[in-house]
Design a protein around this motif. Structure first.
Motif, PDB file in Angstrom:
ATOM      1  N   VAL A 109     -13.717   7.261  50.506  1.00  0.00           N
ATOM      2  CA  VAL A 109     -13.874   6.239  49.695  1.00  0.00           C
ATOM      3  C   VAL A 109     -15.369   6.246  49.357  1.00  0.00           C
ATOM      4  O   VAL A 109     -15.666   5.907  48.065  1.00  0.00           O
ATOM      5  N   THR A 110     -16.239   6.633  50.348  1.00  0.00           N
ATOM      6  CA  THR A 110     -17.515   6.622  49.885  1.00  0.00           C
ATOM      7  C   THR A 110     -18.056   7.771  49.140  1.00  0.00           C
ATOM      8  O   THR A 110     -18.851   7.621  48.268  1.00  0.00           O
ATOM      9  N   LEU A 111     -17.185   8.904  49.257  1.00  0.00           N
ATOM     10  CA  LEU A 111     -17.427   9.941  48.284  1.00  0.00           C
ATOM     11  C   LEU A 111     -16.905   9.794  46.969  1.00  0.00           C
ATOM     12  O   LEU A 111     -17.439  10.046  45.955  1.00  0.00           O
ATOM     13  N   PHE A 112     -15.482   8.962  47.022  1.00  0.00           N
ATOM     14  CA  PHE A 112     -15.088   8.804  45.646  1.00  0.00           C
ATOM     15  C   PHE A 112     -15.617   7.792  44.667  1.00  0.00           C
ATOM     16  O   PHE A 112     -15.725   8.024  43.498  1.00  0.00           O
ATOM     17  N   LEU A 113     -15.786   6.633  45.194  1.00  0.00           N
ATOM     18  CA  LEU A 113     -15.877   5.614  44.666  1.00  0.00           C
ATOM     19  C   LEU A 113     -17.257   4.829  44.421  1.00  0.00           C
ATOM     20  O   LEU A 113     -18.216   5.268  45.090  1.00  0.00           O
ATOM     21  N   ASN A 114     -17.546   4.261  43.142  1.00  0.00           N
ATOM     22  CA  ASN A 114     -19.105   3.701  43.149  1.00  0.00           C
ATOM     23  C   ASN A 114     -18.686   2.302  43.400  1.00  0.00           C
ATOM     24  O   ASN A 114     -17.772   1.555  43.410  1.00  0.00           O
TER      25      ASN A 114
END
Lengths: 1035, 166
Positions: A109-114
């Motif tokens: 999620v840290t890589l996917f989402l802003n």
């Protein structure tokens, strides 16, 4: 094959850490690695996306499978494809209780989402829960996620827990909590403003790591508001002192330096606190002095600290002793062979030069070396330094250099920057008007599309207004020289549009002014421009306006106007133009040609572009006409508002009514001190003979209000410049050595004899002493650094002599220190050559003996071979096998390295294990040919440049061998394998060959900590009907 | 502040990319490509620093180091020290070297999540968190130990787990 699959699956089941992914994933990585084109890669990834989409829809996916899917999604997104269809699964995974899965979920999620993504809402709750977890790793994972996923609105939801964690027993958690708080502060300072004291508290943490982490937020806070942290100066100083005295645990040492990163952060903070503060600077000076003494300048990190000290010293109040130490450090940097250190040296020089301007002098040759270095970064940094030290005495050399460099580069971003710097320097320090125009011409010619349009307006205005005080003669000379230079340039192909605009305008205004060029000649040129750049309407507009002016001047002076046929056709073409602007200009031109001299003269007076135009806002010139009309029975004008009855006040002027509708919009933009502002725009379409049309002669492009504004701004700026140029002492100060020496560059020389000879003296006095330094460079140095104090001397006419003396004194000190850069740097990094020579010098027969010898030894010891004892081409195998190991030491021919090879040598078991694993995982093809090298290739092949010098070495080592034929890079084994090559680094473009992972290649003789290895692959090409012999066995 | 950490191989394929400010995927790719095209045009034996305003906005610097088949890249702003950043890359590589023993590109490809774990211990939210590779190792080992413990079933063959354990 089946077997392989089962092994792969088995491994995937137990996935974690190491090769924890299934064969599918490995296949994906492998096929992407082998993709020959971006399109192929995209195709592979798209099919992978399809697979994943389908898989994710399946019910009851085992968690471990799921984890792998998520990792695959991350991988896909890293390759630039959209993986948003799987985001929700990553979010779900963060809810899992299993730590591994949870961490994977958070990672994804840290890589996917802003932070503003819709799904964040689903995570906040989990984060809150995890922050309270007993397991500190869960807490860390959550803190990690916070940094990326929490936005201003969600900060309050987690803030109390993060603050609580500041006192967590684990230092790892405290550290991360501080960083999270810091992140909050960056995102929304107001949300944590009441918690700032926590940072101060954490500065005293027992754990040095936590203390070091606290320095990051403190640095930010202090740079925002220095004054409220002055009390911490002594604490920072004492921390730094303790660090340098090695009071921290040994584990913080890095390359024998105690906690260097903490030292650097502290120095940065001290620079902030010490600037302009006498007290603080004094407290710091002690520890800074100590640092200079203690720093080990032989390591990279030691130099990093030294550089930081220099920076700090350049910020705090100057202290002569420290400055001296800093200058010493800088000279060490500059003399070093490392480009990195030179870069830092130049940077440091640029900082110190503000405090003590003469420091650059002693490094002049080093600076010039950097300027001529092939390294672009260094070059640019040096230009930055030169930019900082430009003054009127060296501006010509520096700007010339900059322009040369500007022409040579393709990087538009930097080109723009350097062009604007050239313009700035030229405007500020130009020694003469001609020079200025020449420089501007060059800038326009080569970067015309990149410079600001203001610069062009500026130049036009300069030419129009003239430079001298009241010297009309000089002005017209200048204009003539500008016209001449433009006439020369105008036929060059592909000039930038902006430059053409300037050229057209100047030719129109002043082309015929001197009577040197005939109107038909100039107008012909202008037509050519309009023709050649027929797609550029702005240029065309300028050209037509220029034509109009030329004809107007002709008519006004009573000469007969012959319109050239090409002009005629141009006008006719433009009469039908799609652009209303061009059309209008053409009509105006046509109308003008029919008028008599008197009318024309009042429309376009000669050289009146600088005259102010008084705009009659009330349109009073119409009064008579109106009066007449009313008298003859016409209705008085009623404004639209009055007519519609919405407006009661009657004292509105007619023109106000025009402005009312857009009043709100226009209000600010039109707030100009000049009267030539807004009303002009509304006057544009007034027919030609009316007096208000005078405005047209000002601006060839009449439509643009913006340009009106800009030019008035420019005028303001120019006034300052003009003053500078107006100084009578100018010519004498600038005529230092630089001018005379740069004559080759086409710069006109202005030197008066007295100063010229004085500056040439020093050169002749020291040139014979050190013939080894390129006189070119010396000259350049002299012209760059020659007049160190001329900026201050500008006012006194005798100033030109002082710098010259300075140069005379210098040479005695210069020669010694400047010899280092002249010597060719020892070729430390390129280890290839010496090895290559030893190889080629070898006796092929001895080589063969050696090979055979070792093959018999190796053949016995190689246990892998035993597995394949029934394989047909075993002999070949072992030979190649041993050849390789032989190659490794024979090519070196160096007993010392051989020893090191054996001591660090092959860990056979390890290599076997890994190779087997890789093979199982499917990196290698399913059918493994007999040629097995598993056990021997993890040998640290001694030849450090193996893959670069590979051909030569292979040739040398294998040429005597019967069974092997060598065709350049590829090694062919007769009858069996057509091509064989080894390659470091797995990616091969032509992946036609069979590939096989053979192990790692160290790539260098000694292995330092923090070394990276090459992956070694073997490629070969099989004969069509050749079957690989042994079935795959797992060791 | 550190803006991005990248590992690219010499073919321009990203092996790991982490941006500390959110960037849409397309932008990330553009930046990676941009960085790579700058890097591969650099000759050998020149400085490891680059000013990279054209890609990352004003006051952006880039430090890179070339190891075997990989470029390690750090992008950061003026509040960091270039030489120190160069050493931070070294810290990262040293840690990886300890972590994987004789690290090579394949290790990075196949241990994607572990790579991130290591990186997260060193750089946190764009700030340098820890620079002692021993400390980082300790933290990473603790994580993998706990992860292993939370993973009840292990079907990994002995040879493999032995290899992995290193």
């Amino acid at each position: 094959m089946e077997q392989l699959k089962t092994i792969g699956r088995e491994l995937a089941m137990g996935s974690q850490g190491g090769f924890g992914q299934s064969k599918e994933f490995l296949d994906l990585v492998k096929s992407i690695g082998e993709a020959r084109s971006k399109a192929e890669e995209d195709r592979i990834v798209l099919s992978e996306i399809d697979i994943l989409k389908r898989r994710l829809l399946e019910p009851d996916i085992p968690k471990r499978k799921m984890k792998e899917y998520i990792i695959r999604l991350v991988y896909i997104e890293m390759l630039g494809h959209d993986a948003s269809f799987g985001y929700i699964h990553a979010v779900k995974m963060t809810h899992d209780d299993n730590l591994l899965l949870k961490r994977t979920g958070y990672l994804a999620v840290t890589l996917f989402l802003n932070e503003d993504h819709d799904l964040i809402i689903l995570i906040v709750n989990t984060i809150q829960k995890d922050l309270r977890s007993d397991n500190f790793l869960v807490v860390c994972a959550a803190l990690n996620a916070i940094c990326r996923l929490i936005n201003e609105e969600t900060i309050p939801a987690v803030l109390p827990q993060v603050v609580e964690l500041l006192n967590h027993q684990k230092e790892a958690v405290r550290k991360k909590a501080i960083m999270a708080l810091h992140r909050f502060h960056r995102k929304s300072p107001s949300s944590v403003s009441h918690l700032i004291t926590n940072f101060r508290k954490r500065l005293c943490d027992n754990d040095p790591g936590v203390m070091g982490a606290t320095l990051c937020p403190l640095f930010d806070l202090i740079s925002e508001d220095v004054s409220s942290y002055k009390d911490l100066v002594s604490s920072f100083v004492s921390i730094l002192k303790q660090v340098t005295e090695r009071r921290l645990p040994k584990s913080y040492d890095y390359h024998q330096m105690p906690a260097p990163f903490i030292q650097i952060k502290l120095l940065k903070i001290m620079a902030l606190l010490g600037s302009g503060d006498k007290n603080a600077s004094e407290i710091m000076s002690m520890v800074l002095g100590d640092l200079f003494r203690k720093c080990d300048s032989s390591t990279n990190i030691g130099n990093a600290i030294l550089y930081e000290c220099i920076r700090c010293i350049s910020c705090i109040l100057p202290n002569p002793k420290l400055l001296e130490a800093a200058a010493d450090a800088i000279s060490k940097f500059l003399k070093s062979d490392s480009h990195n250190l030179k870069y830092m040296g130049i940077d440091g020089l640029g900082r110190l030069i503000k405090i003590s301007p003469d420091i650059a002098e002693q490094h002049q040759l080093a600076v010039i070396d950097c300027l001529e270095d092939p390294d672009d970064t260094l070059k640019r940094k040096t230009f930055e330094l030169l930019y900082k030290m430009t003054k009127s005495s060296n501006v010509e050399v520096i700007v010339d250099r900059m322009i040369d460099y500007m022409i040579s580069i393709n990087d538009n971003h930097y080109k723009t920057e350097i062009a604007s710097r050239c313009v700035e320097l030229a405007e500020q320090f130009a020694p003469s008007n001609q020079w200025f125009i020449q420089i501007m011409n060059k800038v326009f010619e080569h970067a015309g599309d990149l410079v600001n349009i203001k610069v062009a307006h500026n130049l036009m205005r300069l030419i129009a207004e003239g430079f001298g005080e009241d010297d009309d003669d000089a002005d017209s000379k200048l204009r003539l020289s500008a016209v001449e230079s433009y006439l020369q340039l105008i036929s060059e192909p592909k000039l930038p549009s902006l430059f053409l605009q300037v050229i057209s305008w100047v030719l129109g205004e002043y082309g015929t002014a001197d009577g040197k060029y005939s109107a038909s000649y100039i107008s012909g040129k202008l037509c050519d421009v309009a023709d050649a750049y027929s797609s550029d309407e702005t240029v065309k507009g300028y050209a037509v306006s220029a034509l109009m002016k030329i004809y107007a001047f002709e008519i006004a002076s009573g000469r007969k106007v012959d319109v050239l046929p090409e002009c005629q056709s141009l006008i006719e073409e433009l009469l039908a133009s799609h652009s209303t602007d061009l059309q209008q200009r053409a009509y105006e031109l046509q109308a003008l040609l029919a008028l008599d001299a008197r009318a024309v003269e009042s429309i376009l007076p000669l050289d009146a572009s600088c005259e102010d135009i008084e705009v009659d806002k009330d349109l009073s010139f119409l009064n008579g006409y109106i009066q007449q009309a009313i008298e003859s029975g016409a209705q008085p004008y009623i404004s639209e508002r009055e007519r519609s009855g919405m407006f009661e006040t009657t004292d509105y002027h007619p023109q106000d009514h025009h402005e009312v509708p857009s009043h709100a919009l226009r209000f600010e933009a039109y707030e100009l001190p000049k009267p030539s502002g807004p009303p002009q725009a509304s006057n544009e379409l007034v027919p030609v003979p009316e007096p208000s049309y005078y405005s047209e002669s000002h601006q060839p492009i009449s439509t643009s209000l913006v340009s009106e504004r800009e030019s008035s701004e420019i005028k303001l700026r120019l006034d300052g410049v003009k003053q500078k140029w107006g100084r009578p002492s100018y010519q004498s100060t600038t005529s230092s050595s630089s001018t005379t020496q740069q004559a080759a560059n086409g710069t006109p020389t202005y030197s008066d004899a007295g100063v010229g000879s004085s500056s040439s003296k020093p050169r002749s006095s020291y040139e014979p002493k050190k013939p080894e330094i390129d006189p070119e460079k010396q000259r350049l140095a002299a012209s760059l650094f020659g007049g160190p104090s001329s900026r201050t001397d500008k006012k006194s006419s005798s100033g030109g002599h002082k710098p010259a003396k300075g140069t005379v004194n210098k040479p005695a000190a210069v020669p010694k220190e400047n010899q280092t850069p002249v010597q060719p740097p020892p070729d430390l990094l390129d280890l290839g050559e010496p090895t290559a020579t030893t190889v080629t010098a070898m006796d092929p027969f001895k080589e063969l003996e050696g090979l055979l010898d070792s093959s018999s030894q190796d053949g016995g010891s190689s246990d892998v071979m035993g597995l394949y004892s029934d394989a047909a081409p075993v002999t070949t195998t072992t030979s190649v096998d041993s050849l390789l190991s032989e190659l490794s030491d024979s090519s070196k021919g160096n007993p010392r390295t051989y020893q090191s090879q054996t001591s660090k040598g092959p860990n056979t078991k390890e290599a076997l294990e890994k190779d087997a694993l890789v093979r199982q995982m499917g990196v290698n093809p399913t059918s493994v040919p007999v040629l097995d090298m598993g056990s021997t290739v993890d040998v640290r092949w001694g030849s450090p440049t193996f893959h670069k010098m590979g051909n030569e070495k292979f040739k040398a080592a294998f040429s005597s061998f019967n069974d092997v034929k060598l065709s350049m890079c590829n090694l062919a084994i007769r009858n069996r394998i057509r091509k064989l090559c080894f390659r470091a680094g797995g990616n091969r473009r032509d992946s036609e060959g069979v590939k096989r992972y053979v192990g790692k290649w160290c790539g260098s003789e000694e292995k330092n900590p923090g070394h990276f290895n090459y992956d070694m692959y073997m490629y070969w090409d099989e004969e069509p009907n050749w079957k690989s012999v042994p079935p795959l066995k797992t060791p | 502040m550190i803006k991005a950490v990248m590992m690219l191989n010499t073919q321009g394929k990203p092996r790991l990319a982490k941006f500390y400010d959110y960037m849409p995927v397309e932008k990330q790719q553009e930046l990676i490509r941009g960085v790579f095209s700058v890097l591969c045009s650099r000759p050998e034996n020149v400085s490891n620093f680059l000013e990279i305003d054209s890609l990352f906005g004003p006051d952006s610097r880039l430090v890179y180091k070339h190891y075997a088949t990989l470029y390690f890249v750090l992008v950061f702003d003026g509040s960091e020290n270039e030489l120190a950043m160069l050493d931070l890359i070294q810290v990262l590589v040293e840690t990886l070297d300890k972590c994987f023993s004789n690290v090579c590109e394949l290790d990075i490809v196949f241990n994607y999540s572990k790579m991130h774990a290591v990186l997260d211990e060193i750089v946190f939210g764009g700030q340098v968190l820890e620079t002692s590779s021993a400390e980082v190792m300790k933290a990473v080992e603790e994580i993998s130990k706990l992860e292993a413990a939370s993973n009840s079933i292990s079907l990994v063959p002995k040879s493999v787990s032995g290899w992995r354990g290193r």
